[in-house]
Scaffold this motif. Structure first.
Motif, PDB file in Angstrom:
ATOM      1  N   ASP A   9       0.832  -1.194   0.000  1.00 61.17           N
ATOM      2  CA  ASP A   9       0.000   0.000   0.000  1.00 61.17           C
ATOM      3  C   ASP A   9       0.871   1.250   0.000  1.00 61.17           C
ATOM      4  N   THR A  10       1.114   1.807  -1.193  1.00 62.50           N
ATOM      5  CA  THR A  10       1.944   3.007  -1.289  1.00 62.50           C
ATOM      6  C   THR A  10       1.200   4.245  -0.820  1.00 62.50           C
ATOM      7  N   ALA A  11      -0.114   4.114  -0.568  1.00 63.75           N
ATOM      8  CA  ALA A  11      -0.874   5.264  -0.088  1.00 63.75           C
ATOM      9  C   ALA A  11      -0.608   5.536   1.383  1.00 63.75           C
ATOM     10  N   LYS A  12      -0.071   4.548   2.088  1.00 60.36           N
ATOM     11  CA  LYS A  12       0.219   4.743   3.503  1.00 60.36           C
ATOM     12  C   LYS A  12       1.437   5.645   3.674  1.00 60.36           C
ATOM     13  N   PRO A  13       1.391   6.591   4.599  1.00 65.25           N
ATOM     14  CA  PRO A  13       2.596   7.364   4.913  1.00 65.25           C
ATOM     15  C   PRO A  13       3.687   6.431   5.412  1.00 65.25           C
ATOM     16  N   ALA A  14       4.947   6.837   5.250  1.00 66.69           N
ATOM     17  CA  ALA A  14       6.070   5.976   5.612  1.00 66.69           C
ATOM     18  C   ALA A  14       5.991   5.505   7.054  1.00 66.69           C
ATOM     19  N   GLU A  41       3.472   4.787   8.782  1.00 69.67           N
ATOM     20  CA  GLU A  41       2.397   3.834   9.028  1.00 69.67           C
ATOM     21  C   GLU A  41       2.679   2.469   8.407  1.00 69.67           C
ATOM     22  N   GLN A  42       3.712   2.354   7.581  1.00 62.10           N
ATOM     23  CA  GLN A  42       4.039   1.085   6.956  1.00 62.10           C
ATOM     24  C   GLN A  42       4.770   0.206   7.970  1.00 62.10           C
ATOM     25  N   VAL A  43       4.217  -0.966   8.240  1.00 65.02           N
ATOM     26  CA  VAL A  43       4.797  -1.867   9.229  1.00 65.02           C
ATOM     27  C   VAL A  43       5.986  -2.591   8.612  1.00 65.02           C
ATOM     28  N   VAL A  44       7.110  -2.607   9.323  1.00 63.92           N
ATOM     29  CA  VAL A  44       8.323  -3.227   8.810  1.00 63.92           C
ATOM     30  C   VAL A  44       8.794  -4.329   9.748  1.00 63.92           C
ATOM     31  N   PHE A  45       9.654  -5.200   9.221  1.00 61.63           N
ATOM     32  CA  PHE A  45      10.362  -6.179  10.047  1.00 61.63           C
ATOM     33  C   PHE A  45      11.852  -5.991   9.793  1.00 61.63           C
ATOM     34  N   PHE A  46      12.654  -6.244  10.810  1.00 65.30           N
ATOM     35  CA  PHE A  46      14.085  -5.991  10.705  1.00 65.30           C
ATOM     36  C   PHE A  46      14.837  -7.223  10.214  1.00 65.30           C
ATOM     37  N   ALA A  47      15.787  -7.000   9.294  1.00 71.04           N
ATOM     38  CA  ALA A  47      16.627  -8.071   8.769  1.00 71.04           C
ATOM     39  C   ALA A  47      18.034  -8.031   9.347  1.00 71.04           C
ATOM     40  N   ASP A  48      18.526  -6.831   9.678  1.00 71.18           N
ATOM     41  CA  ASP A  48      19.887  -6.703  10.193  1.00 71.18           C
ATOM     42  C   ASP A  48      20.059  -5.303  10.769  1.00 71.18           C
ATOM     43  N   GLY A  49      21.148  -5.096  11.489  1.00 71.21           N
ATOM     44  CA  GLY A  49      21.442  -3.787  12.042  1.00 71.21           C
ATOM     45  C   GLY A  49      22.922  -3.645  12.321  1.00 71.21           C
ATOM     46  N   VAL A  50      23.385  -2.404  12.403  1.00 69.49           N
ATOM     47  CA  VAL A  50      24.794  -2.153  12.687  1.00 69.49           C
ATOM     48  C   VAL A  50      24.907  -0.876  13.516  1.00 69.49           C
ATOM     49  N   PHE A  74       9.098  -4.799   4.301  1.00 61.67           N
ATOM     50  CA  PHE A  74       7.724  -4.393   4.552  1.00 61.67           C
ATOM     51  C   PHE A  74       6.847  -5.617   4.800  1.00 61.67           C
ATOM     52  N   VAL A  75       6.105  -5.603   5.899  1.00 56.64           N
ATOM     53  CA  VAL A  75       5.248  -6.727   6.253  1.00 56.64           C
ATOM     54  C   VAL A  75       4.209  -6.987   5.164  1.00 56.64           C
ATOM     55  N   ASP A  76       3.716  -5.925   4.517  1.00 50.68           N
ATOM     56  CA  ASP A  76       2.710  -6.088   3.463  1.00 50.68           C
ATOM     57  C   ASP A  76       3.275  -6.707   2.194  1.00 50.68           C
TER      58      ASP A  76
END
Length: 236
Positions: A8-13, A15-24, A37-39
């Motif tokens: 859903d590109t209509a959602k503001p950034a 509001e888009q639910v994300v999942f994490f793959a990595d971090g530093v 993106f969960v969607d």
């Protein structure tokens, strides 16, 4: 680029639910995270989120899914590796990791031919250099601004599924992956190592545990030392 199904590109950034793959972690107040993106978890779209001392910000990656991040102190850059072979870099000599100098300021480079050979798995800053590896026996070293194949010594046409690369020095590296494959670089060539009982095992990432000791973890979470070298020191 076409809109991925169910995204859903209509959602503001925010509001888009994300999942994490990595971090530093970059410093005590700054970190970067790779997220999907969960969607639309399986499409070639992802996001790099930045945590600064005064809040969060993000940059979207519209052509690849970033699976791994690495911070090179020598280059003062954060690198994000996409599974299809795109690498996004942020920062650089003299650049401070703050909102105004990082967000929207990046360079995307494609590792030529990577997507034809297989999925990319891991990017690591090792000493003063940056390496990336993946399926299809892929290993690359960043030389200047170009990703150069780093597979000398491996059997041509071999299809090793490398999952990770690490080591205490640029002339003492191990790459490890599917089916128990382990390759060691001694400064001259990569040589595949055979370990009794490891054939057929799916090895999890190699981890540097200080000095020259490297351990690997298989799917049963059993830790196995690649080489007991107590007392040796890293050259980095």
């Amino acid at each position: 680029m076409s809109n991925p199904a169910n995204f859903d590109t209509a959602k503001p950034a925010f509001e888009q639910v994300v999942f994490f793959a990595d971090g530093v972690v970059i410093d005590e107040s700054t970190a970067a995270f790779a997220a999907g993106f969960v969607d639309a978890p399986d499409v070639a779209t992802s996001r790099v989120l930045w945590r600064f001392d005064d809040g969060w910000a993000s940059d979207d990656v519209e052509h690849d899914f970033v699976v791994c991040l690495a911070f090179s102190m020598a280059r003062n850059q954060v690198f994000g590796l996409g599974r299809n072979g795109w690498v996004r870099s942020s920062g650089g000599a003299g650049v401070s990791f703050e909102f105004d100098s990082i967000c929207g300021e990046y360079t995307d480079v494609e590792i030529l031919g990577a997507s034809d050979r297989g999925v990319m798995s891991r990017i690591r800053a090792i000493c003063d250099s940056v390496f990336a590896c993946g399926w299809g026996s892929q290993i690359y070293k960043l030389t200047g601004d170009e990703w150069v194949p780093f597979e000398q010594g491996l059997v041509p046409g071999a299809r090793h599924g490398f999952l990770d690369i690490n080591g205490p020095a640029e002339d003492d590296l191990h790459a490890i992956g599917m089916d128990g494959v382990i390759a060691h670089f001694d400064g001259k060539a990569l040589v595949r190592i055979s370990h009794h009982g490891w054939v057929g095992a799916r090895q999890a990432p190699v981890r540097g545990l200080g000095g020259r000791v490297l351990d690997a973890v298989d799917v049963s979470r059993e830790v196995r030392s690649l080489r007991p070298t107590a007392g040796a020191r890293s050259s980095c």
